[in-house]
Design a protein around this motif. Structure first.
Motif, PDB file in Angstrom:
ATOM      1  N   ASP A  28       0.820  -1.219   0.000  1.00  0.00           N
ATOM      2  CA  ASP A  28       0.000   0.000   0.000  1.00  0.00           C
ATOM      3  C   ASP A  28       0.851   1.266   0.000  1.00  0.00           C
ATOM      4  OD1 ASP A  28      -2.540  -1.235   0.081  1.00  0.00           O
ATOM      5  OD2 ASP A  28      -2.369  -1.532   2.241  1.00  0.00           O
ATOM      6  N   TYR A  29       1.925   1.242   0.769  1.00  0.00           N
ATOM      7  CA  TYR A  29       2.758   2.445   0.904  1.00  0.00           C
ATOM      8  C   TYR A  29       3.431   2.824  -0.411  1.00  0.00           C
ATOM      9  CZ  TYR A  29       2.311   1.991   5.967  1.00  0.00           C
ATOM     10  OH  TYR A  29       1.822   1.930   7.240  1.00  0.00           O
ATOM     11  N   GLN A  30       3.582   1.860  -1.304  1.00  0.00           N
ATOM     12  CA  GLN A  30       4.344   2.116  -2.531  1.00  0.00           C
ATOM     13  C   GLN A  30       3.475   2.133  -3.780  1.00  0.00           C
ATOM     14  OE1 GLN A  30       7.154   2.560   0.075  1.00  0.00           O
ATOM     15  NE2 GLN A  30       7.401   3.040  -2.088  1.00  0.00           N
ATOM     16  N   LEU A  31       2.159   2.210  -3.621  1.00  0.00           N
ATOM     17  CA  LEU A  31       1.277   2.222  -4.800  1.00  0.00           C
ATOM     18  C   LEU A  31       1.486   3.511  -5.587  1.00  0.00           C
ATOM     19  CD1 LEU A  31      -1.017   1.063  -6.509  1.00  0.00           C
ATOM     20  CD2 LEU A  31      -2.635   2.062  -4.899  1.00  0.00           C
ATOM     21  N   ARG A  32       1.899   3.378  -6.850  1.00  0.00           N
ATOM     22  CA  ARG A  32       2.247   4.563  -7.643  1.00  0.00           C
ATOM     23  C   ARG A  32       1.548   4.622  -8.993  1.00  0.00           C
ATOM     24  NH1 ARG A  32       3.660   5.457  -3.304  1.00  0.00           N
ATOM     25  NH2 ARG A  32       5.723   5.969  -2.489  1.00  0.00           N
ATOM     26  N   GLY A  33       0.896   3.530  -9.393  1.00  0.00           N
ATOM     27  CA  GLY A  33       0.270   3.575 -10.705  1.00  0.00           C
ATOM     28  C   GLY A  33      -0.401   2.272 -11.054  1.00  0.00           C
ATOM     29  N   ALA A  34      -0.585   2.058 -12.349  1.00  0.00           N
ATOM     30  CA  ALA A  34      -1.257   0.845 -12.813  1.00  0.00           C
ATOM     31  C   ALA A  34      -0.626   0.368 -14.111  1.00  0.00           C
ATOM     32  CB  ALA A  34      -2.744   1.114 -13.024  1.00  0.00           C
ATOM     33  N   SER A  35      -0.785  -0.922 -14.362  1.00  0.00           N
ATOM     34  CA  SER A  35      -0.267  -1.534 -15.581  1.00  0.00           C
ATOM     35  C   SER A  35      -1.435  -2.032 -16.426  1.00  0.00           C
ATOM     36  CB  SER A  35       0.660  -2.697 -15.211  1.00  0.00           C
ATOM     37  OG  SER A  35       0.988  -3.457 -16.357  1.00  0.00           O
ATOM     38  N   ASP A 387      -6.894  -3.546 -15.263  1.00  0.00           N
ATOM     39  CA  ASP A 387      -5.555  -3.046 -14.937  1.00  0.00           C
ATOM     40  C   ASP A 387      -5.137  -3.590 -13.571  1.00  0.00           C
ATOM     41  OD1 ASP A 387      -5.849  -1.587 -17.227  1.00  0.00           O
ATOM     42  OD2 ASP A 387      -6.101   0.347 -16.225  1.00  0.00           O
ATOM     43  N   VAL A 388      -3.846  -3.668 -13.362  1.00  0.00           N
ATOM     44  CA  VAL A 388      -3.335  -4.125 -12.061  1.00  0.00           C
ATOM     45  C   VAL A 388      -2.452  -3.027 -11.471  1.00  0.00           C
ATOM     46  CG1 VAL A 388      -3.477  -6.596 -12.517  1.00  0.00           C
ATOM     47  CG2 VAL A 388      -1.442  -5.325 -13.243  1.00  0.00           C
ATOM     48  N   ASN A 389      -2.302  -3.060 -10.165  1.00  0.00           N
ATOM     49  CA  ASN A 389      -1.539  -2.014  -9.485  1.00  0.00           C
ATOM     50  C   ASN A 389      -0.047  -2.108  -9.788  1.00  0.00           C
ATOM     51  OD1 ASN A 389      -3.833  -0.995  -8.308  1.00  0.00           O
ATOM     52  ND2 ASN A 389      -3.509  -1.984  -6.321  1.00  0.00           N
ATOM     53  N   LEU A 390       0.582  -0.936  -9.776  1.00  0.00           N
ATOM     54  CA  LEU A 390       2.030  -0.844  -9.977  1.00  0.00           C
ATOM     55  C   LEU A 390       2.640  -0.209  -8.729  1.00  0.00           C
ATOM     56  CD1 LEU A 390       4.598  -0.933 -11.756  1.00  0.00           C
ATOM     57  CD2 LEU A 390       3.860   1.242 -12.769  1.00  0.00           C
ATOM     58  N   TYR A 391       3.555  -0.928  -8.105  1.00  0.00           N
ATOM     59  CA  TYR A 391       4.194  -0.478  -6.867  1.00  0.00           C
ATOM     60  C   TYR A 391       5.666  -0.212  -7.154  1.00  0.00           C
ATOM     61  CZ  TYR A 391       0.022  -2.847  -5.108  1.00  0.00           C
ATOM     62  OH  TYR A 391      -1.267  -3.255  -4.892  1.00  0.00           O
ATOM     63  N   LEU A 392       6.166   0.932  -6.673  1.00  0.00           N
ATOM     64  CA  LEU A 392       7.533   1.334  -7.013  1.00  0.00           C
ATOM     65  C   LEU A 392       8.259   1.851  -5.791  1.00  0.00           C
ATOM     66  CD1 LEU A 392       6.441   3.419 -10.119  1.00  0.00           C
ATOM     67  CD2 LEU A 392       7.665   1.237 -10.246  1.00  0.00           C
ATOM     68  N   TYR A 393       9.533   1.531  -5.719  1.00  0.00           N
ATOM     69  CA  TYR A 393      10.382   2.112  -4.681  1.00  0.00           C
ATOM     70  C   TYR A 393      11.766   2.360  -5.274  1.00  0.00           C
ATOM     71  CZ  TYR A 393      13.185   2.898  -0.583  1.00  0.00           C
ATOM     72  OH  TYR A 393      14.032   3.481   0.319  1.00  0.00           O
ATOM     73  N   GLY A 394      12.347   3.506  -4.962  1.00  0.00           N
ATOM     74  CA  GLY A 394      13.738   3.736  -5.344  1.00  0.00           C
ATOM     75  C   GLY A 394      13.927   4.940  -6.241  1.00  0.00           C
ATOM     76  N   PRO A 395      15.188   5.315  -6.448  1.00  0.00           N
ATOM     77  CA  PRO A 395      15.494   6.524  -7.218  1.00  0.00           C
ATOM     78  C   PRO A 395      15.066   6.403  -8.680  1.00  0.00           C
ATOM     79  CG  PRO A 395      17.503   5.274  -6.739  1.00  0.00           C
ATOM     80  CD  PRO A 395      16.403   4.647  -5.943  1.00  0.00           C
TER      81      PRO A 395
END
Ligand SMILES: [Zn+2]
Length: 449
Positions: A28-35, A387-395
């Motif tokens: 949840d903390y890293q939800l940033r978009g969708a695919s 669509d499915v969720n896209l989770y991202l972490y990092g620079p």
């Protein structure tokens, strides 16, 4: 790269509420978009085309493993192959057979996902540092009990000849060191157990495999000098979805969340590291609430019951196999003991009829029983096109915020790792020349895992 096979937004809500509705889960903390998940052949993708989007950064047809949608299908260099060629540490950790569609799309090139024996043979020619999961059966000659092969090839011993260490149990995993690399860990004959059924002494969890993979890969000198690429798949969220088993689903999801949390922690401690987590597609058409007929009339209760799922001691698939293997085993007792619910006479009749029809019908009927009581709905035993969720972490992950085509995620991985997939593709095509589509290949419109 983390792939939650068959995991959609409803699966995230279901697992969160099951664990604690007031508390966010690691994803949840890293939800940033969708695919956007469609393939070249179908609006509803399978895992082969879905994973090839991430591995080769291109859309292809359902069933394609690391090959293009062309006649004949041709190999496309994968992020893992390019990372290995660039001197990086590389690994794959999954809970399905390692020859199954998603891991195969990073490590093999065949026109049809059903060619798992060939996939195993190709995998041991790859410059990969570790490969963990299930699927011993694809590496054993057909004369070995439980083999999935139709020939006498002993791919496990061929792997050893090729320089791999091969381990098959938890003790082997725990004692593995960088001296064991390159290392193939095959911890189950076929797919690994659902987390809900797993016996810790028999099989490691996804979380434990990920911990070991990060420990070993990061200790390699080449990881410090060139970097590393690790693909992690929560493979069996998809299988729980196919079965429509809401109880197995939440435990698979929570296990994946733990592995994700670990990957993010690793990235936090290792500066220039990116974690991308998404799904290839959703499976089952999971919804939280469903229509319920009461006394012949449809009702629409605004509720679902996570506590019903918490009562389950085993997956429906496990219980169905047990019941089919033991004709004297009481169905009603099994349901009461494992689900804590007394079936009505009508429910029991449905389950008994399913038992006569076989293991899969019984798996589906048991899944329906617990999902019905939890008021969790499903629309299909196959995949869905949402669509499915896209989770991202990092620079640098800001570039991927928002909604993207699934193939853009593969392109993002390649660009973050500074890899040129197109430049490597000619060499990969020489190594893996086109293979004719086998006559047994299922049509592009067939149901795939
Ligand atoms: Zn599937």
């Amino acid at each position: 790269m983390m792939i939650s096979d068959g995991f959609g937004p409803s699966g995230e809500t279901m697992a969160r509420v099951f664990a604690n509705k007031a508390q966010l889960q690691p994803l949840d903390y890293q939800l940033r978009g969708a695919s956007i998940t469609y393939s070249t052949s179908n609006l509803v993708t399978d895992s082969a085309a879905g994973a090839t989007c991430f591995s080769c950064a291109l859309k292809t047809y359902n069933g394609a493993i690391g090959v293009t949608d062309s006649q004949p299908p041709e190999a496309c260099a994968t992020v893992l192959e390019a990372a290995a060629a660039a001197g990086m540490a590389t690994g794959v950790v999954v809970t399905s057979r390692v020859t199954h569609a998603t891991p195969a799309a990073f490590t093999a090139h065949v026109p049809d996902r059903e060619m798992e024996p060939t996939i195993a043979e190709q995998q041991i020619t790859q410059k990969i540092d570790l490969l963990f999961g299930g699927g011993r059966c694809e590496f054993q000659p057909q004369s070995v009990a439980g083999s999935c092969r139709a020939d006498e090839k002993d791919v496990m011993s061929e792997a050893r000849d090729a320089g791999f260490s091969v381990i098959t149990d938890v003790a082997g995993l725990r004692s593995a060191t960088t001296a064991s690399l390159p290392l193939i860990g095959l911890f189950a004959q076929s797919h690994m157990a659902f987390e809900l059924d797993r016996v810790p002494a028999d099989q490691p969890s996804l979380d434990e495999m990920v911990a070991k993979a990060l420990e070993l890969l990061s200790a390699l000198p080449k990881a410090a000098t060139h970097g590393m690429f690790l693909m992690i798949e929560g493979s069996r969220i998809d299988h729980a979805g196919h079965n429509n088993d809401a109880a197995a689903h939440v435990y698979e999801t929570l296990q994946f969340q733990q592995a994700f949390s670990q990957a993010v922690e690793y990235a936090r401690g290792h500066g220039n590291t990116v974690v991308v987590s998404t799904s290839d597609h959703e499976t089952g058409g999971l919804t939280l609430a469903r229509t319920k007929p009461v006394l012949g009339r449809d009702t629409y209760p605004y509720v679902w019951y996570p506590k019903v799922l918490a009562r389950a001691n085993h997956s429906a698939e496990y219980l169905a196999h047990e019941l089919q293997a033991n004709a004297s085993m009481s169905l009603v007792d099994t349901v009461v003991v494992n689900y804590g619910i007394e079936p009505t006479p009508a429910e029991l009749a449905t389950l008994e009829a399913a038992r006569i029809n076989g293991t899969t019908p019984l798996t589906y009927a048991l899944s329906e029983f617990i999902s019905y009581h939890a008021n969790v709905g499903w629309t299909t035993h196959g995949h869905t096109g949402e669509d499915v969720n896209l989770y991202l972490y990092g620079p640098g992950t800001e570039a991927m915020y928002g909604v993207h085509q699934n193939s853009d995620i593969g392109a993002f991985l390649a660009s973050k790792l500074k890899l040129d997939l197109a430049a490597l593709t000619p060499e990969i095509r020489r190594k893996f020349p086109p293979i004719p589509m086998p006559p047994t290949a299922r049509s592009e419109h067939a149901v795939h895992d």
